[in-house]
Design a protein around this motif. Structure first.
Motif, PDB file in Angstrom:
ATOM      1  N   UNK A  87       3.506  -6.587  -5.738  1.00  0.00           N
ATOM      2  CA  UNK A  87       2.071  -6.534  -5.983  1.00  0.00           C
ATOM      3  C   UNK A  87       1.821  -6.973  -7.421  1.00  0.00           C
ATOM      4  N   UNK A  88       1.031  -7.999  -7.578  1.00  0.00           N
ATOM      5  CA  UNK A  88       0.723  -8.514  -8.914  1.00  0.00           C
ATOM      6  C   UNK A  88      -0.769  -8.494  -9.211  1.00  0.00           C
ATOM      7  N   UNK A  89      -1.570  -8.122  -8.234  1.00  0.00           N
ATOM      8  CA  UNK A  89      -3.025  -8.113  -8.426  1.00  0.00           C
ATOM      9  C   UNK A  89      -3.402  -7.090  -9.491  1.00  0.00           C
ATOM     10  N   UNK A  90      -4.142  -7.494 -10.529  1.00  0.00           N
ATOM     11  CA  UNK A  90      -4.490  -6.571 -11.614  1.00  0.00           C
ATOM     12  C   UNK A  90      -5.387  -5.422 -11.189  1.00  0.00           C
ATOM     13  N   UNK A  91      -5.933  -5.488  -9.988  1.00  0.00           N
ATOM     14  CA  UNK A  91      -6.773  -4.388  -9.495  1.00  0.00           C
ATOM     15  C   UNK A  91      -5.943  -3.216  -8.968  1.00  0.00           C
TER      16      UNK A  91
ATOM     17  N   UNK B  57       1.782  -9.210   4.411  1.00  0.00           N
ATOM     18  CA  UNK B  57       3.211  -8.999   4.253  1.00  0.00           C
ATOM     19  C   UNK B  57       3.790  -9.554   2.978  1.00  0.00           C
ATOM     20  N   UNK B  58       3.022 -10.401   2.277  1.00  0.00           N
ATOM     21  CA  UNK B  58       3.460 -10.953   0.999  1.00  0.00           C
ATOM     22  C   UNK B  58       2.810 -10.239  -0.179  1.00  0.00           C
ATOM     23  N   UNK B  59       2.144  -9.117   0.073  1.00  0.00           N
ATOM     24  CA  UNK B  59       1.475  -8.310  -0.957  1.00  0.00           C
ATOM     25  C   UNK B  59       0.247  -8.999  -1.550  1.00  0.00           C
ATOM     26  N   UNK B  60      -0.327  -9.946  -0.827  1.00  0.00           N
ATOM     27  CA  UNK B  60      -1.557 -10.595  -1.270  1.00  0.00           C
ATOM     28  C   UNK B  60      -2.755  -9.768  -0.816  1.00  0.00           C
ATOM     29  N   UNK B  61      -3.669  -9.499  -1.743  1.00  0.00           N
ATOM     30  CA  UNK B  61      -4.838  -8.675  -1.438  1.00  0.00           C
ATOM     31  C   UNK B  61      -5.853  -9.475  -0.633  1.00  0.00           C
TER      32      UNK B  61
ATOM     33  N   UNK C 218       2.815   0.433 -11.645  1.00  0.00           N
ATOM     34  CA  UNK C 218       3.279  -0.584 -12.592  1.00  0.00           C
ATOM     35  C   UNK C 218       2.775  -1.924 -12.088  1.00  0.00           C
ATOM     36  N   UNK C 219       2.806  -2.914 -12.927  1.00  0.00           N
ATOM     37  CA  UNK C 219       2.544  -4.296 -12.534  1.00  0.00           C
ATOM     38  C   UNK C 219       3.595  -5.184 -13.196  1.00  0.00           C
ATOM     39  N   UNK C 220       4.273  -6.031 -12.436  1.00  0.00           N
ATOM     40  CA  UNK C 220       4.224  -6.073 -10.967  1.00  0.00           C
ATOM     41  C   UNK C 220       4.868  -4.841 -10.359  1.00  0.00           C
ATOM     42  N   UNK C 221       4.432  -4.495  -9.148  1.00  0.00           N
ATOM     43  CA  UNK C 221       4.982  -3.339  -8.443  1.00  0.00           C
ATOM     44  C   UNK C 221       5.718  -3.827  -7.204  1.00  0.00           C
TER      45      UNK C 221
END
Length: 357
Positions: free
Chosen positions: A53-57, A88-92, A288-291
């Motif tokens: 997960x890399x989305x800053x939200x 499945x790729x952690x995209x929001x 954390x980011x990335x998580x």
């Protein structure tokens, strides 16, 4: 309207004060009913990273639910209700919201009717008069039910939603003596419902490294999940997952039995746990980011194995049937646990003070 959420700075100050108070807690007043876990030597395979997960939200991931090939996720705290759909790729993708100002949401669950439930149950200072469950219905409406404990305020970060829709809260306790609470009546929008303590649990030191507070993290329950097929329950600490078989909606009976313990990969602040699409493998993640969202695949029989011959108990609790619910922790065990808790809490207190500087 719920109590307004505090700022991150205010939450940091709270946690620092709580750390200091916990160090002075009288050990003799804490009661532990040990769980009896077996290490999952064969039940689960090697963990792998499913996605990041890399989305800053989503900087403080706390609640996670597996939904088919995707997931639902939410942040710890915040000043509004937001639930994020991830593929499945952690995209929001879709973000579901409600016109509710929460105090401190901690966990997430989905009911059989599709309602998404947020456990607004965080209470680091243990001062809230009520906690709450917030429901996001499939038609876009929302509900809010307040809950009261029978024995004073608690900090709870784990929500277990039984197949029949009954919610259970599992508290986060510094010496591992968690309690399980259940509402005395069905949830209703705008109502305040009292709860009953239905079970005491005891988590012991496991030796698994990880988390933000050293050895104390092995004792602190930070998340929970029930599989969508209603056959399993999972609770996690900062370092380990525990999985029990579930029959019907008897959550209390399940948690009274012996779980499989699964040591988890080291992570900064692991609070999220869910069952994957096969309803047996586990998904875990951390603030954390990335998580990284880590998949812990099921590999064998989920029935707990008997303890190994000659096991000295250092990495597992005493058998549950031999435990006396009214007996306090022994002095040696209490001393070891207190030392770990003290070390961890002093560290985290310093960490949050540095954040405020």
């Amino acid at each position: 309207m719920l109590e307004r959420a505090d700022s991150r700075r205010d939450r940091a100050r709270r946690r620092t004060r709580v750390a200091g108070a916990a160090l002075t807690a009288p050990l003799g007043l804490l009661v532990v009913l040990p769980v009896s876990p077996a290490v999952a030597a064969e039940a689960y395979g090697a963990p792998t990273t499913r996605c990041e997960i890399t989305d800053p939200r989503l900087p403080e991931l706390s609640g996670l639910v597996g939904v088919g090939d995707g997931m639902l996720a939410m942040n710890d705290g915040g000043d509004r209700v937001e639930v994020y759909a991830l593929d499945g790729a952690c995209t929001v993708g879709e973000v579901r919201t409600a016109d509710v100002d929460p105090y401190d949401p901690e966990d997430l669950a989905v009911g059989a009717d599709g309602t998404v439930w947020l456990a607004d149950t965080g209470d680091n200072e243990q001062k809230r008069e009520t906690v709450a469950l917030i429901g996001l219905r499939t038609d876009g409406s929302s509900t809010l039910t307040r809950l009261t404990y029978p024995d004073g305020a608690h900090d709870a970060e784990a929500l277990l939603l039984a197949p029949d829709g009954t919610p259970y809260l599992v508290t986060k306790e510094v010496l591992g003596a968690s309690s399980v609470y259940r509402p005395d009546a069905p949830l209703a929008d705008g109502a305040t419902v009292p709860m009953t303590r239905v079970l005491g649990m005891g988590f012991t030191l496991t030796g698994t490294p990880g988390g933000p507070v050293g050895r104390a993290g092995q004792l602190l329950v930070t998340g929970g999940a029930v599989s969508a097929d209603g056959q399993r329950i999972a609770l996690r600490t900062y370092t380990d997952a525990y999985v029990w078989p579930l029959t019907g909606s008897d959550v209390t009976g399940a948690l009274s039995g012996s779980p499989v313990r699964v040591p988890l990969p080291d992570s900064p602040q692991g609070e999220a746990i869910a069952f994957a699409g096969d309803e047996r493998s586990l998904l875990v993640s951390s603030e954390s980011l990335p998580a990284a969202v880590t998949l812990v695949p099921v590999a064998g029989d989920l029935a707990p194995a008997p303890p190994a011959a000659g096991d000295d108990g250092a990495a597992a609790a005493a058998p549950a049937e031999a435990a006396d619910p009214s007996r306090p922790v022994g002095p040696v065990t209490a001393g070891l646990i207190a030392a770990g808790v003290a070390t961890g809490l002093i560290w985290i207190g310093g960490r949050f003070r540095r954040r405020q500087a």
